[in-house]
Write an enzyme that holds these catalytic residues in place. Structure first.
Site: not given
Length: 272
Positions: A49-50, A88, A118, A120, A187
């Protein structure tokens, strides 16, 4: 198993099995051409999602949507033949409930053809990770600095400098490991903590701004290629400097158009 010699796309299980065998190589990808170039050299490609910041100029990843992730996931799948592709889950698509997470993760797998998602989160997301993995959806975890939580954590910074932060990172990593994630991104975590986590977890760790002792590494491909010049985090190495090359090419193109030297005769269709 090397990416080059594999006759089938690497799976999440293949990635998991690399722990203790050799370092795992990963980069982000958002488009078909870049996926084609990176695919022969990596174990997995992350459609992160970057992309909200890299491609769309957003201030954070919070504004990224499911439709954006699916469109770019489809693009990367068209370019990747060997690497495992992970997409993501964007902010708001999984935190509300494990059932919502399943619906959105299943949609991503169905509409992109990728191998895993993925998400978080630490201990608070462990039940969701378990729910997904028990229902056939491989999950790449993400602990330490979590960009989707930037509005509550107060900015981008390294973590693990206080006893409280260390305890949380340890707890989060163990919870996601126990829940069945096939690998875990660590991270923005100080080196000793990331090293310790790596030695204790079943799942391989994928470092970004963490320890060289992690089981693998990942970078945003545009950072690695030196496309961004206004900001370079400590953990980024430019393996190329493409920004000045792109600028120079645009400058030469503009000059030739203005001078009417491009297009030339060799670039022009003629009636035979």
């Amino acid at each position: 198993m090397s990416v080059q010699s594999s006759k089938r796309r690497l799976s999440p299980a293949n990635i998991e099995a690399l722990k203790g065998q050799r370092p795992i190589v990963s980069l982000t990808a958002y488009t078909t051409p870049i996926a084609k170039l990176l695919d022969p050299h990596v174990d997995f490609l992350l459609v992160g999602d970057s992309l909200g910041m890299v491609l769309y100029g957003l201030d954070s990843t919070v504004g990224v949507t499911m439709d954006m992730m699916i469109a770019h996931g489809q693009a990367v799948m068209r370019g990747a033949q060997n690497a495992c592709v992970v997409v993501d889950l964007p902010f708001g698509s999984y935190q509300e409930s494990k059932e919502l997470a399943f619906r959105n993760a299943a949609r991503i797998l169905k509409e992109t053809g990728c191998s895993a998602v993925k998400l978080e989160g630490g201990a608070e997301m462990a039940e969701t990770v378990d729910f997904l993995t028990q229902r056939g959806i491989p999950v790449l975890g993400h602990v330490g600095l979590m960009p989707q939580l930037i509005n509550t954590t107060g900015g981008y910074r390294s973590l693990g400098r206080t006893d409280r932060e260390v305890a949380k990172i340890r707890r989060d990593a163990k919870a996601i490991d126990d829940a069945g994630a096939f690998a875990i991104v660590v991270e923005g975590t100080v080196e000793p903590v990331a090293r310790e986590i790596t030695s204790k977890l079943r799942a391989p760790t994928i470092g970004i701004g963490a320890s060289p002792a992690c089981d693998g590494q990942i970078l945003v491909s545009d950072d690695m290629l030196g496309i961004f010049t206004d900001f370079k985090p400590r953990f980024v190495k430019h393996f190329a400097e493409l920004a000045p090359l792109i600028g120079k090419a645009a400058e030469e193109y503009a000059a030739e158009v203005k001078a009417r030297t491009f297009p030339g005769d060799e670039h022009t269709f003629r009636i035979k």
